[in-house]
Motif scaffolding. Structure first.
Motif, PDB file in Angstrom:
ATOM      1  N   ILE A 429      35.596  66.900  24.938  1.00 51.01           N
ATOM      2  CA  ILE A 429      34.954  65.629  25.004  1.00 51.01           C
ATOM      3  C   ILE A 429      35.896  65.049  23.506  1.00 51.01           C
ATOM      4  O   ILE A 429      36.036  63.408  23.834  1.00 51.01           O
ATOM      5  CB  ILE A 429      33.807  65.218  25.255  1.00 51.01           C
ATOM      6  CG1 ILE A 429      33.155  66.047  25.985  1.00 51.01           C
ATOM      7  CG2 ILE A 429      33.647  63.970  24.678  1.00 51.01           C
ATOM      8  CD1 ILE A 429      32.032  65.089  26.785  1.00 51.01           C
ATOM      9  N   LEU A 430      35.130  65.788  22.457  1.00 56.19           N
ATOM     10  CA  LEU A 430      35.454  65.093  20.822  1.00 56.19           C
ATOM     11  C   LEU A 430      37.149  65.035  20.817  1.00 56.19           C
ATOM     12  O   LEU A 430      37.534  64.449  20.596  1.00 56.19           O
ATOM     13  CB  LEU A 430      34.963  65.927  20.304  1.00 56.19           C
ATOM     14  CG  LEU A 430      33.756  65.920  20.155  1.00 56.19           C
ATOM     15  CD1 LEU A 430      32.172  67.071  19.606  1.00 56.19           C
ATOM     16  CD2 LEU A 430      32.997  64.437  19.300  1.00 56.19           C
ATOM     17  N   ILE A 431      38.009  66.392  21.491  1.00 58.03           N
ATOM     18  CA  ILE A 431      39.447  65.988  21.184  1.00 58.03           C
ATOM     19  C   ILE A 431      40.150  65.098  22.043  1.00 58.03           C
ATOM     20  O   ILE A 431      40.562  64.533  21.674  1.00 58.03           O
ATOM     21  CB  ILE A 431      40.099  67.580  21.653  1.00 58.03           C
ATOM     22  CG1 ILE A 431      39.393  68.592  20.600  1.00 58.03           C
ATOM     23  CG2 ILE A 431      41.338  67.595  21.675  1.00 58.03           C
ATOM     24  CD1 ILE A 431      39.906  70.242  20.467  1.00 58.03           C
ATOM     25  N   ASN A 493      45.193  65.564  13.125  1.00 52.09           N
ATOM     26  CA  ASN A 493      43.825  66.291  11.759  1.00 52.09           C
ATOM     27  C   ASN A 493      42.755  66.836  12.919  1.00 52.09           C
ATOM     28  O   ASN A 493      41.961  67.787  12.149  1.00 52.09           O
ATOM     29  CB  ASN A 493      44.261  66.333  10.413  1.00 52.09           C
ATOM     30  CG  ASN A 493      45.681  66.656   9.846  1.00 52.09           C
ATOM     31  OD1 ASN A 493      46.437  67.702  10.133  1.00 52.09           O
ATOM     32  ND2 ASN A 493      45.360  65.828   8.389  1.00 52.09           N
ATOM     33  N   LYS A 494      42.220  66.044  13.202  1.00 56.90           N
ATOM     34  CA  LYS A 494      41.088  65.524  13.720  1.00 56.90           C
ATOM     35  C   LYS A 494      41.129  66.368  14.099  1.00 56.90           C
ATOM     36  O   LYS A 494      40.278  67.707  14.760  1.00 56.90           O
ATOM     37  CB  LYS A 494      40.489  64.608  14.010  1.00 56.90           C
ATOM     38  CG  LYS A 494      40.430  63.338  12.972  1.00 56.90           C
ATOM     39  CD  LYS A 494      39.860  62.009  13.560  1.00 56.90           C
ATOM     40  CE  LYS A 494      39.607  60.454  12.448  1.00 56.90           C
ATOM     41  NZ  LYS A 494      39.488  59.181  12.927  1.00 56.90           N
ATOM     42  N   GLY A 495      42.118  66.415  15.541  1.00 54.84           N
ATOM     43  CA  GLY A 495      42.146  67.332  16.596  1.00 54.84           C
ATOM     44  C   GLY A 495      41.888  68.909  16.210  1.00 54.84           C
ATOM     45  O   GLY A 495      41.378  69.804  16.617  1.00 54.84           O
ATOM     46  N   LEU A 499      39.525  72.464  16.883  1.00 54.61           N
ATOM     47  CA  LEU A 499      39.933  73.596  16.912  1.00 54.61           C
ATOM     48  C   LEU A 499      39.521  74.091  16.298  1.00 54.61           C
ATOM     49  O   LEU A 499      39.459  75.765  16.373  1.00 54.61           O
ATOM     50  CB  LEU A 499      41.670  73.222  17.206  1.00 54.61           C
ATOM     51  CG  LEU A 499      42.481  74.302  18.746  1.00 54.61           C
ATOM     52  CD1 LEU A 499      40.833  73.376  20.017  1.00 54.61           C
ATOM     53  CD2 LEU A 499      43.238  73.994  18.212  1.00 54.61           C
ATOM     54  N   ILE A 500      39.540  74.110  14.722  1.00 50.96           N
ATOM     55  CA  ILE A 500      39.415  75.441  14.081  1.00 50.96           C
ATOM     56  C   ILE A 500      37.835  75.391  14.082  1.00 50.96           C
ATOM     57  O   ILE A 500      37.039  76.334  14.164  1.00 50.96           O
ATOM     58  CB  ILE A 500      39.401  74.975  12.070  1.00 50.96           C
ATOM     59  CG1 ILE A 500      40.926  74.276  11.918  1.00 50.96           C
ATOM     60  CG2 ILE A 500      38.600  75.497  11.497  1.00 50.96           C
ATOM     61  CD1 ILE A 500      41.215  74.008  11.096  1.00 50.96           C
ATOM     62  N   LEU A 501      37.191  74.533  14.362  1.00 49.32           N
ATOM     63  CA  LEU A 501      35.037  74.751  14.635  1.00 49.32           C
ATOM     64  C   LEU A 501      35.090  75.762  15.642  1.00 49.32           C
ATOM     65  O   LEU A 501      34.285  76.857  15.659  1.00 49.32           O
ATOM     66  CB  LEU A 501      34.466  73.530  15.030  1.00 49.32           C
ATOM     67  CG  LEU A 501      34.761  72.555  13.320  1.00 49.32           C
ATOM     68  CD1 LEU A 501      33.911  71.420  13.553  1.00 49.32           C
ATOM     69  CD2 LEU A 501      34.517  73.089  11.976  1.00 49.32           C
ATOM     70  N   VAL A 502      35.989  75.285  16.672  1.00 42.56           N
ATOM     71  CA  VAL A 502      36.251  76.325  18.327  1.00 42.56           C
ATOM     72  C   VAL A 502      36.427  77.635  17.941  1.00 42.56           C
ATOM     73  O   VAL A 502      36.157  78.403  18.448  1.00 42.56           O
ATOM     74  CB  VAL A 502      36.759  75.329  19.151  1.00 42.56           C
ATOM     75  CG1 VAL A 502      36.959  76.548  20.298  1.00 42.56           C
ATOM     76  CG2 VAL A 502      36.379  74.449  19.185  1.00 42.56           C
TER      77      VAL A 502
END
Length: 522
Positions: A429-431, A493-495, A499-502
């Protein structure tokens, strides 16, 4: 001069005591989740710094800092999510990525856990000895002052004997853990060395494979080492832009890599137990027998009972067979397998389905395969590596001896943890929010399915990606060029940050496998 020497000596002792105290705090008081998280963050930052200060292959191209950090995290978490073409990296940068994948691999990080367990035993043995010494002193005082209190003396002797037995058991555990550490180290080195030698020999002998490396300007040894480490650690990076697609006709190379895929992750517990069993039969050492009889008591997550190890192996091969049959049935005559003969299709299908669990090396373009197969891959990527067909072996068989089935004291934060699937839904959802404009302007590339594949692939630390195609743009842009890196390479960069957190979440998912159990739907 004497004062200076004394001062420096005292300073050295103080520094040593400080480091010992810090180590005790880290090993005994910090939650393992935070220890592992700090480890991967530090490795990623160091890897980013090293990649930043080494030059890429082409001087005219300089990757963005955020993309370099993304790549470093992807390598250290063995996720292989790519936002930069791999052929951009120089030999020095490929060695750095190789080191990151090695340090982030499941087998290597499990060795660090073994070292911390040995440190715990050493510390607890010291505590037990000090307690035993204290009890013995009390025993002597009571015998000298009040000799008629035989019952008190007997109680003290019993307590002392129990401490000695406990100390002996811990010492035996320590010796067994040492043997286990050596076995894991040998396992790690033998597979890396033999794998590198085999891949190197193949590339030297087979002219078609060798010509591909020469055309791309890749050194044979660096390719063999990089690919072996990446495959065994289940990362999935390959020094070529096309991943293994360029080698899809080299069936021998694919067959060399398939065992490394399994030995580095899904079949590691089964192979480890078999290796210890063989060593016990050959050497007759008691430590190996103790490891086999007290697998769960050792506290090493990958040392399973005989039954559990066998069922795990059956589950792994069962998943591969099911995927293989479905993939061959649906994709045998598809565009993805064009140009291959029957043997190459057979080996390629086996390679592709073996990699779907956690490695992510691919010989086909995932954007053109059947949606049904893509959904199957999504399920496989989501499953943890030690997924087993038979449930609840632990509490029924293994854990009853170590009390792991007992209810533990709950922390307040435990009641608010979500399930793994919930975190993935939130991330998607955030992405979608972060990439909302691109989803409206370029819906064929930026659709929910492609984003879902990217997120679950990052969570499973797999690396599968549908990629980005300029041909799917509704309004073709003249400046658009098709690239070989993953779909996330076109994200903002936000997306990419999400994805880094994922990727971190996926690498540490074993610490939250029971999250969300306090949330009831009915």
């Amino acid at each position: 001069m004497k004062f200076d020497f004394t001062f420096s000596k005292k300073t050295g002792h103080s520094y040593g005591r400080f480091m010992a105290s810090l180590l005790n705090v880290v090993v005994f008081q910090m939650n393992p989740f935070w220890i592992h998280l700090c480890y991967f963050i530090i490795v990623s930052i160091v890897g980013f710094s090293a990649l930043k200060f080494t030059k890429p292959k082409s001087i005219s191209f300089s990757p963005k800092n955020f993309d370099l950090f993304f790549t470093s995290v992807s390598a250290s978490t063995v996720s292989s999510m790519s936002v930069i073409d791999m052929e951009v990296f120089s030999n020095a940068q490929l060695i750095i990525l190789t080191s990151l994948m090695f340090l982030g691999g499941e087998v290597f990080t499990s060795m660090l856990s073994l070292q911390s367990q040995k440190h715990r035993i050493i510390n607890s043995e010291g505590t037990m000895e000090s307690k035993a010494h204290s009890v013995n002193s009390s025993d002597q005082m009571e015998l000298g002052l009040v000799s008629q209190l035989h019952s008190s003396t007997n109680i003290i002797k019993i307590q002392t004997g129990q401490m000695e037995i406990s100390t002996n058991n811990k010492h035996y555990n320590f010796e067994s853990l040492k043997c286990l550490g050596y076995v894991v180290l040998v396992y790690l080195l033998v597979i890396h060395i033999s794998g590198t030698v085999l891949v190197y020999s193949y590339m030297k002998v087979v002219s078609s494979a060798r010509q591909i490396l020469e055309k791309k300007g890749l050194q044979t040894f660096i390719f063999a080492l990089f690919t072996t480490v990446s495959t065994f650690s289940n990362c999935g990076f390959v020094p070529t832009n096309e991943n293994m697609t360029v080698f899809k006709k080299n069936s021998g190379l694919l067959l060399l890599l398939v065992p490394q895929v399994l030995l580095g992750n899904t079949l590691y517990p089964s192979c480890l137990r078999f290796m210890i069993w063989v060593l016990h039969k050959i050497t007759k050492r008691e430590e190996y027998g103790y490891l086999l009889e007290n697998s769960v008591k050792m506290g090493y997550d990958y040392l399973l009972s005989t039954l559990h190890s066998c069922l795990l192996a059956v589950t792994v091969f069962g998943f591969i067979v099911v995927q293989f049959v479905l993939f061959c049935y649906v994709e045998w005559s598809s565009e993805a397998m064009d140009g291959l003969n029957s043997y190459q299709k057979f080996v390629g299908s086996l390679f592709q389905t073996t990699n779907s669990r956690h490695t992510g090396e691919t010989i086909v373009d995932l954007s053109i395969i059947s949606p049904a197969i893509l959904v199957v891959f999504l399920v496989m990527m989501y499953l943890p590596p030690q997924t087993c067909f038979i449930p609840a072996i632990g509490c029924d068989e293994d854990k009853k001896h170590v009390g792991k089935c007992k209810k533990k004291a709950k922390k307040i934060v435990d009641y608010f943890l979500f399930s793994q699937l919930s975190y993935l839904v939130i991330s998607i959802i955030l992405i979608c929010v972060a990439e909302g404009q691109k989803m409206r302007e370029d819906p064929l590339n930026f659709n929910v399915l492609n984003i879902t594949v990217e997120v679950i692939s990052a969570y499973g630390n797999v690396g599968f990606s549908t990629g980005y195609s300029c041909g799917r743009q509704l309004k073709p842009a003249d400046s658009c060029k098709d690239r070989w890196f993953g779909f996330s390479g076109k994200w903002s960069n936000k997306g990419k940050l999400i994805l880094i957190l994922v990727m971190f979440l996926g690498r540490l998912k074993k610490f939250n496998m029971k999250g969300g159990r306090y949330w009831k739907l009915s």
